[in-house]
Design an enzyme around this catalytic site. Sequence first.
Site, PDB file in Angstrom:
ATOM      1  N   HIS A 131      -0.153  16.380 -25.847  1.00  0.00           N
ATOM      2  CA  HIS A 131      -0.189  14.986 -25.420  1.00  0.00           C
ATOM      3  C   HIS A 131      -1.426  14.225 -25.877  1.00  0.00           C
ATOM      4  O   HIS A 131      -1.410  12.991 -25.928  1.00  0.00           O
ATOM      5  CB  HIS A 131      -0.079  14.891 -23.892  1.00  0.00           C
ATOM      6  N   ARG A 152      -3.446  21.673 -14.016  1.00  0.00           N
ATOM      7  CA  ARG A 152      -2.398  20.704 -14.312  1.00  0.00           C
ATOM      8  C   ARG A 152      -2.591  20.083 -15.695  1.00  0.00           C
ATOM      9  O   ARG A 152      -1.634  19.610 -16.312  1.00  0.00           O
ATOM     10  CB  ARG A 152      -2.326  19.618 -13.236  1.00  0.00           C
ATOM     11  N   ARG A 211       0.809  -1.226   0.000  1.00  0.00           N
ATOM     12  CA  ARG A 211       0.000   0.000   0.000  1.00  0.00           C
ATOM     13  C   ARG A 211       0.840   1.274   0.000  1.00  0.00           C
ATOM     14  O   ARG A 211       0.356   2.355   0.317  1.00  0.00           O
ATOM     15  CB  ARG A 211      -0.986   0.024   1.183  1.00  0.00           C
ATOM     16  N   HIS A 225       8.233   9.041 -26.796  1.00  0.00           N
ATOM     17  CA  HIS A 225       7.188   9.888 -26.226  1.00  0.00           C
ATOM     18  C   HIS A 225       7.326  11.334 -26.705  1.00  0.00           C
ATOM     19  O   HIS A 225       6.360  11.941 -27.173  1.00  0.00           O
ATOM     20  CB  HIS A 225       7.269   9.835 -24.701  1.00  0.00           C
ATOM     21  N   GLU A 255       9.624  18.024 -24.435  1.00  0.00           N
ATOM     22  CA  GLU A 255       8.967  18.427 -23.191  1.00  0.00           C
ATOM     23  C   GLU A 255       9.516  19.762 -22.679  1.00  0.00           C
ATOM     24  O   GLU A 255       8.788  20.544 -22.057  1.00  0.00           O
ATOM     25  CB  GLU A 255       9.133  17.340 -22.115  1.00  0.00           C
ATOM     26  N   GLU A 303      -4.591  16.984 -10.896  1.00  0.00           N
ATOM     27  CA  GLU A 303      -5.014  17.262 -12.266  1.00  0.00           C
ATOM     28  C   GLU A 303      -6.515  17.522 -12.378  1.00  0.00           C
ATOM     29  O   GLU A 303      -7.188  17.076 -13.302  1.00  0.00           O
ATOM     30  CB  GLU A 303      -4.608  16.109 -13.209  1.00  0.00           C
ATOM     31  N   ASN A 360      -0.399  18.902 -20.393  1.00  0.00           N
ATOM     32  CA  ASN A 360      -0.637  17.919 -21.445  1.00  0.00           C
ATOM     33  C   ASN A 360      -0.704  18.548 -22.831  1.00  0.00           C
ATOM     34  O   ASN A 360      -1.199  17.916 -23.774  1.00  0.00           O
ATOM     35  CB  ASN A 360      -1.931  17.145 -21.151  1.00  0.00           C
ATOM     36  N   LYS A 383       3.181  11.661 -10.743  1.00  0.00           N
ATOM     37  CA  LYS A 383       2.383  10.740 -11.559  1.00  0.00           C
ATOM     38  C   LYS A 383       3.177   9.460 -11.792  1.00  0.00           C
ATOM     39  O   LYS A 383       4.327   9.515 -12.233  1.00  0.00           O
ATOM     40  CB  LYS A 383       2.047  11.361 -12.910  1.00  0.00           C
ATOM     41  N   HIS A 401      -0.143  10.941 -27.278  1.00  0.00           N
ATOM     42  CA  HIS A 401      -0.402   9.631 -26.672  1.00  0.00           C
ATOM     43  C   HIS A 401      -1.109   8.701 -27.644  1.00  0.00           C
ATOM     44  O   HIS A 401      -0.832   7.491 -27.682  1.00  0.00           O
ATOM     45  CB  HIS A 401      -1.246   9.796 -25.404  1.00  0.00           C
ATOM     46  N   LYS A 440       6.664  23.385 -14.244  1.00  0.00           N
ATOM     47  CA  LYS A 440       5.824  22.268 -13.801  1.00  0.00           C
ATOM     48  C   LYS A 440       5.526  22.354 -12.312  1.00  0.00           C
ATOM     49  O   LYS A 440       4.390  22.112 -11.885  1.00  0.00           O
ATOM     50  CB  LYS A 440       6.501  20.936 -14.125  1.00  0.00           C
TER      51      LYS A 440
END
Length: 357
Positions: free
Chosen positions: A243, A236, A118, A260, A181, A232, A240, A139, A247, A222
């Site tokens: 993206h 936030r 956990r 990427h 990026e 997000e 992206n 993330k 993606h 960032k």
Amino acid sequence: MHKQLIKTSSNQYNVVVGEGLLEQITDYFPKEYKNVLIITDSVVHDLYTNTVKKALGKNVKVSVSVVPAGEASKSIDQYYRLLTDAINHPLDRKSLIIALGGGMIGDLAGFVAATYMRGIDFIQVPTTILAHDSSVGGKVAINHPEGKNMIGNFYPPQAVIYDIRTLHSLPDKEKRSGYAEVVKHGFISETSFMEDVLKIDLTKELDAERTLNHLQKGIAVKAKIVEQDEKEGNIRKFLNFGHTLGHALESEFGYGGITHGEAVAIGMLFAIRLSESRYGNKLPYQSFYDWLRKNNYPLSIRDIKVEPLIQRMKKDKKSENEKIQMVLLEKIGEPRMVHISDQEIADHLEKFIRELG
């Protein structure tokens, strides 16, 4: 050396950037650990694992798990194998996982740390330019064949230790991936930052001081956003930019078929074109396109069909009620989250794909 404190609703941690940090890595740990699992990939392992092991000292139990290099390792199979390694080593709740590598390793190792017992501590030790973005913000995730980062969590590291000496070993495609990026952070923040990045020649040896400056600025952009919106829910999503299509292209090509950053670069070009159409503004599409061409970014996607891309974009995590949301620019430094109809996306994508050739 540059140190920046990231404060979020769930944690705070230092991001340390400088040269020669691997040899003194424990100096930047928030506390002592007696049992450490290093998770790395097959390329980075040969380059830096022994340096980190030596720096951890003789009084620390150190184990190493190595996955194949490449985005394909962000899979459920590798994730499960790493959990088994954590059990067998064995790690407990006071142990530490070190993510030694690029963005793939940071996401994968971070997700292992987030879900093992956990949640146990992990530290990001990025070795790529791209990871200046992915290692900050908490993330963590693995991919699903139907979508990138679809299985994951928000789980901040205890520290980010970024030795920029590791960047000297990067192949050209990783420089391209990472700097996409960096320029993204310029587009969503300020014109001067964006323009300075577009002066970089990635076909030549990177200038350490200038690269460090760009990485620090990107991390600061960032960090400012993440501190306001860790999960997000709002701004936030601006991170992206590029993206949504990026993606979708990664998934459509197959993970590893395009990096990427290379996919995100194409996504940003498309978002700029769409922004110009939506807002009637003039953005630096041509100068960005010329920079990408000069630095050998793969830009042709003529063999990709529009309809599968749209379906993948509708599965993007930002989508709502199966409606595509994209980050567009009213102008540099002023991103906006916008709902786009399937027909508008299709019309612009068809034209965009033909334009790229």
